[in-house]
Design a protein around this motif. Sequence first.
Motif, PDB file in Angstrom:
ATOM      1  N   ASP A 209       0.886  -1.253   0.258  1.00 52.34           N
ATOM      2  CA  ASP A 209      -0.164  -0.194   0.133  1.00 52.34           C
ATOM      3  C   ASP A 209       0.757   1.192  -0.147  1.00 52.34           C
ATOM      4  O   ASP A 209       0.382   2.258  -0.189  1.00 52.34           O
ATOM      5  CB  ASP A 209      -1.023  -0.149   1.369  1.00 52.34           C
ATOM      6  N   LYS A 210       2.030   1.134   0.409  1.00 52.58           N
ATOM      7  CA  LYS A 210       2.995   2.434   0.655  1.00 52.58           C
ATOM      8  C   LYS A 210       4.174   2.527  -0.462  1.00 52.58           C
ATOM      9  O   LYS A 210       4.402   3.653  -0.678  1.00 52.58           O
ATOM     10  CB  LYS A 210       3.540   2.298   1.824  1.00 52.58           C
ATOM     11  N   VAL A 211       4.358   1.509  -1.159  1.00 54.11           N
ATOM     12  CA  VAL A 211       5.361   1.641  -2.405  1.00 54.11           C
ATOM     13  C   VAL A 211       4.669   2.257  -3.662  1.00 54.11           C
ATOM     14  O   VAL A 211       3.282   2.762  -3.645  1.00 54.11           O
ATOM     15  CB  VAL A 211       5.654   0.390  -2.641  1.00 54.11           C
ATOM     16  N   MET A 212       5.277   2.506  -4.519  1.00 56.21           N
ATOM     17  CA  MET A 212       4.807   3.236  -5.889  1.00 56.21           C
ATOM     18  C   MET A 212       3.979   2.223  -6.588  1.00 56.21           C
ATOM     19  O   MET A 212       3.920   1.277  -6.385  1.00 56.21           O
ATOM     20  CB  MET A 212       6.117   3.655  -6.896  1.00 56.21           C
ATOM     21  N   HIS A 213       2.781   3.203  -7.070  1.00 55.68           N
ATOM     22  CA  HIS A 213       1.615   2.468  -7.666  1.00 55.68           C
ATOM     23  C   HIS A 213       1.747   3.019  -9.130  1.00 55.68           C
ATOM     24  O   HIS A 213       1.847   4.224  -9.440  1.00 55.68           O
ATOM     25  CB  HIS A 213       0.493   2.536  -6.922  1.00 55.68           C
ATOM     26  N   PRO A 214       1.066   2.217 -10.216  1.00 55.04           N
ATOM     27  CA  PRO A 214       0.795   0.750  -9.905  1.00 55.04           C
ATOM     28  C   PRO A 214       2.216  -0.070  -9.846  1.00 55.04           C
ATOM     29  O   PRO A 214       3.168   0.351 -10.087  1.00 55.04           O
ATOM     30  CB  PRO A 214       0.109   0.309 -11.381  1.00 55.04           C
ATOM     31  N   ILE A 215       1.980  -1.304  -9.097  1.00 54.83           N
ATOM     32  CA  ILE A 215       3.012  -2.078  -8.763  1.00 54.83           C
ATOM     33  C   ILE A 215       3.399  -2.766 -10.150  1.00 54.83           C
ATOM     34  O   ILE A 215       2.608  -3.641 -10.713  1.00 54.83           O
ATOM     35  CB  ILE A 215       2.702  -3.071  -7.770  1.00 54.83           C
ATOM     36  N   ILE A 216       4.604  -2.577 -10.759  1.00 58.95           N
ATOM     37  CA  ILE A 216       5.094  -3.086 -12.124  1.00 58.95           C
ATOM     38  C   ILE A 216       6.588  -3.294 -12.006  1.00 58.95           C
ATOM     39  O   ILE A 216       7.154  -3.237 -10.787  1.00 58.95           O
ATOM     40  CB  ILE A 216       4.883  -1.978 -13.074  1.00 58.95           C
ATOM     41  N   ARG A 217       6.898  -4.038 -12.925  1.00 60.48           N
ATOM     42  CA  ARG A 217       8.422  -4.554 -12.927  1.00 60.48           C
ATOM     43  C   ARG A 217       9.014  -3.361 -13.460  1.00 60.48           C
ATOM     44  O   ARG A 217       8.670  -2.665 -14.535  1.00 60.48           O
ATOM     45  CB  ARG A 217       8.651  -5.818 -13.922  1.00 60.48           C
ATOM     46  N   PRO A 218      10.199  -2.717 -12.611  1.00 61.34           N
ATOM     47  CA  PRO A 218      10.811  -1.275 -12.869  1.00 61.34           C
ATOM     48  C   PRO A 218      11.542  -1.728 -14.234  1.00 61.34           C
ATOM     49  O   PRO A 218      12.059  -2.450 -14.703  1.00 61.34           O
ATOM     50  CB  PRO A 218      11.795  -1.254 -11.785  1.00 61.34           C
ATOM     51  N   ALA A 219      11.487  -0.589 -14.841  1.00 61.57           N
ATOM     52  CA  ALA A 219      11.586  -0.499 -16.648  1.00 61.57           C
ATOM     53  C   ALA A 219      13.369  -0.972 -16.802  1.00 61.57           C
ATOM     54  O   ALA A 219      13.722  -1.136 -17.436  1.00 61.57           O
ATOM     55  CB  ALA A 219      11.281   0.635 -17.153  1.00 61.57           C
TER      56      ALA A 219
END
Length: 286
Positions: A209-219
Amino acid sequence: MNQQNHTAESLKQHWLNIFQQGLSCGKYPLKISDLKIEFPFYGDLLLLHHQQNNIDMNTLLPKTLFHFPLHLQREEKEATEHSEFIPFLPHESISQTLPISEKLALFTAISKDLILKEFTILLNRFPRLHEQLIHRFLIETYLYLSNECFLREVHNRILQTLSPHEQHIVVAHSLGTVIAYNLLYRHPELKIKNFITLGSPLAFRVVQDKVMHPIIRPAGIRGNWINFYSHDDFLTAFPLSCAPFTFTPPICNHEISTFANRPHEIIGYLQHPDVVQKIIQPFLKR
């Protein structure tokens, strides 16, 4: 986390000693001196914010629960500063030659892990309670997850060691995996050969809930995201395989065994043969 009593150099040396032990056990034709290793340190930032953690990560008990005589605390601290004993893996085979007292201690540690693992599973179903406990006891985690100023200070420390013109292998442990994920999310220009997470709490809803959203695989991850979790580790005993971590390409989850009496500490992860192999694999292919 809980490393603010270390200096940047002493904590780096601690990690290097553990990693070197894993390299030596694997008999790899590679030395630490052959590698360019950066070790960003942010433990002192907690002291600058006039805060300290109030919980022992090995027991989940408040640090002030027991009051030992000061001279014993001082002797223990001095012993820690002047010696670096790192136990060897594996620990899970219980030899018949072990004294009964050591067997009982090991079984007690395993029982504690099982109980605490059930407790953390329960907390994951109640994220508001989970967050309240984090705020009360794990102040460093709460500061990072909830304080944008503290987050930027931590990220700036790390970015000083990462060049957008070079390829990197990022190895992160515990809260460091959350920090690394957030940082890579915000900086897609970085070239990450492999992203290796050890004992990551990203599986918990309160963290998600606290990390960057949307939760994705960092580019910026050009290779693999490899996640190691331990069935001994009551804090992070879950793979990153369910939503929202159903990426393509998928996260490579590996279950390993650490130490029953110190399940979440870096000593059980960084010297594990599977972890060592994944870290140095790109160098062996040259």
